[in-house]
Scaffold this active site. Structure first.
Site, PDB file in Angstrom:
ATOM      1  N   ARG A 266       0.946  -1.032   0.118  1.00  0.00           N
ATOM      2  CA  ARG A 266      -0.036  -0.022   0.175  1.00  0.00           C
ATOM      3  C   ARG A 266       0.858   1.278  -0.002  1.00  0.00           C
ATOM      4  O   ARG A 266       1.324   1.689   1.118  1.00  0.00           O
ATOM      5  CB  ARG A 266      -0.897  -0.131   1.178  1.00  0.00           C
ATOM      6  CG  ARG A 266      -1.638   1.370   1.429  1.00  0.00           C
ATOM      7  CD  ARG A 266      -2.838   1.152   2.438  1.00  0.00           C
ATOM      8  NE  ARG A 266      -2.061   0.647   3.891  1.00  0.00           N
ATOM      9  CZ  ARG A 266      -1.557   1.135   4.666  1.00  0.00           C
ATOM     10  NH1 ARG A 266      -1.332   2.682   4.520  1.00  0.00           N
ATOM     11  NH2 ARG A 266      -1.044   0.683   5.940  1.00  0.00           N
ATOM     12  N   HIS A 270      -3.467   4.244   4.759  1.00  0.00           N
ATOM     13  CA  HIS A 270      -4.656   3.315   4.895  1.00  0.00           C
ATOM     14  C   HIS A 270      -5.866   3.810   4.411  1.00  0.00           C
ATOM     15  O   HIS A 270      -6.570   3.148   3.894  1.00  0.00           O
ATOM     16  CB  HIS A 270      -4.927   2.747   6.472  1.00  0.00           C
ATOM     17  CG  HIS A 270      -6.172   2.068   6.677  1.00  0.00           C
ATOM     18  ND1 HIS A 270      -5.865   0.722   6.264  1.00  0.00           N
ATOM     19  CD2 HIS A 270      -7.150   2.173   7.274  1.00  0.00           C
ATOM     20  CE1 HIS A 270      -7.008   0.210   6.847  1.00  0.00           C
ATOM     21  NE2 HIS A 270      -7.852   0.803   7.419  1.00  0.00           N
ATOM     22  N   TYR A 279       4.568   5.587  10.740  1.00  0.00           N
ATOM     23  CA  TYR A 279       4.958   4.273  10.882  1.00  0.00           C
ATOM     24  C   TYR A 279       5.747   3.360   9.900  1.00  0.00           C
ATOM     25  O   TYR A 279       6.164   2.334   9.995  1.00  0.00           O
ATOM     26  CB  TYR A 279       3.667   3.344  11.423  1.00  0.00           C
ATOM     27  CG  TYR A 279       2.690   3.486  10.193  1.00  0.00           C
ATOM     28  CD1 TYR A 279       2.695   2.579   9.229  1.00  0.00           C
ATOM     29  CD2 TYR A 279       1.694   4.253  10.640  1.00  0.00           C
ATOM     30  CE1 TYR A 279       1.751   2.492   8.193  1.00  0.00           C
ATOM     31  CE2 TYR A 279       0.575   4.161   9.622  1.00  0.00           C
ATOM     32  CZ  TYR A 279       0.687   3.360   8.263  1.00  0.00           C
ATOM     33  OH  TYR A 279      -0.355   3.620   7.471  1.00  0.00           O
TER      34      TYR A 279
END
Length: 380
Positions: A266, A270, A279
């Protein structure tokens, strides 16, 4: 044992950990197991796959832009996952049924669903943007992994009806830790349901890496349920197409379920409410950018002698038109009347729903300035 059975029972292993037919550099890699499943994919067909992925990427970026501009409440980007969605969806027949999560805009595109109908859900203008039976695809499932149970139930029903149609459940790596997916695998294995569990392992379950959830490849988890697993390069549209055809062939022959792990990434957040910079590193992003699913098909087409620049210009025109139509659809996308929330909940009259409708109508009447559309009796 049929070719699809042999491949799907764990014999599909590669030194790099997954099946691959097009390298990141755009080189065609021969594969004795998978080549036979894509013999019909000539240069013209590859052009079509390139077109699908390119237009899809443009539609996805427009969805993000519309959210940033306040036209859409939320948008779950699919940047980087175009090959996994287009390749798998192009393997389906019209009578197969898709049960997706909230990120399968590409599958919807291939199934013929207007991107505006996908956008309608995320704008909050409809609880579902299309009639599932018109396209063989259920509306987006927000509850993580729940669609795997729906797909298994549909597949069991199709088998009992004597049909050779199959169901496909799309979900991410995070969903494999959910009870629903595991329960669906149990039922599908027990009843040999013609269902394909298609896991897009995009590396992150929101902010948690896949390595935290599983110490082994996700496709190996399926073995514990008696379900064969295939691990494929999810950024390779040709390999994904082949692997999905293998799984569907096995399902149609009565072989039961197959679990496909499409290893992808990805590239974006998200959802548009997420900040992935918190992150993951820039180096990780750069590594996966070099494995881009669209550029590798372009490189393969160019190596075959195709005029890639001309194709890119043609695709850009089509992509811009699709994005423009998506943006223009906002102007005609009316907000639903409050009382329509009760429409299409049950197929038949339901006293409990009627009571809720009346209560909600009385609640709206407290603020009624003529715009709520509610009346004393709860009807418009």
């Amino acid at each position: 044992m049929t070719p699809s059975d042999r491949i799907a029972t764990g014999l599909l292993t590669r030194p790099d950990g997954f099946a691959q037919l097009i390298t990141p550099e755009g080189e065609r890699r021969a594969d004795p197991d998978l080549d036979r499943w894509v013999v019909d994919i000539d240069t013209e067909a590859l052009r079509g796959l390139y077109r699908d992925m390119s237009v899809l990427r443009r539609i996805d970026s427009e969805g993000i832009a519309l959210q940033r501009q306040g036209e859409v409440g939320l948008w779950p980007p699919l940047l980087g996952q175009e090959a996994a969605q287009v390749g798998s969806a192009r393997a389906l027949r019209s009578d197969d049924f898709v049960f997706g999560s909230y990120r399968e805009h590409g599958v919807a595109w291939v199934r013929g669903i207007d991107p505006a109908d996908v956008l309608r859900v995320w704008r909050g203008a409809a609880s579902s943007g299309w009639n599932p039976y018109d396209y063989g695809m259920a509306v987006p499932q927000i509850i993580i992994g729940a669609q795997s149970l729906h797909a298994t139930g549909w597949a069991m029903g199709a088998k009992w009806d004597g049909s050779d149609a199959a169901a496909v459940a799309y979900f991410g790596d995070g969903a494999t830790s959910e009870g629903d997916v595991n329960e669906a695998l149990v039922f599908a294995a027990s009843f040999e349901a013609p269902v394909v569990f298609f896991c897009q392992n995009n590396g992150w379950a929101i902010s948690e890496p896949v390595g935290l959830q599983s110490k082994q490849p996700l496709a190996q988890r399926a073995d514990g349920f008696g379900v064969p697993g295939i691990r494929v390069d999810g950024n390779d549209v040709l390999a994904v197409l082949a692997a999905t055809r293998v799984a569907l062939d096995r399902a149609r022959r009565g072989g039961g379920p197959t679990f496909i792990e499409a290893v992808t990434y990805r590239m974006g957040p998200h959802t548009t409410a997420d900040d992935p910079k918190r992150y993951r590193t820039d180096d990780e992003l750069a590594d996966w950018r070099a494995r881009d699913p669209i550029s590798r098909v372009g490189a393969l087409l160019a190596a075959s002698g195709l005029d890639l620049e001309t194709l890119e210009r043609e695709v850009e025109v089509e992509a811009a038109r699709a994005a423009g139509e998506l943006r223009a659809s906002i102007a005609t996308m009316a907000d639903p009347e409050p009382m329509t929330v009760f429409d299409h909940v049950y197929a038949e009259p339901h006293s409990h729903l009627d009571r809720q409708r009346e209560q909600y109508a009385r609640y709206l009447a407290q603020f009624d300035d003529g715009a709520s559309g509610a009346t004393e009796g709860g009807a418009r």
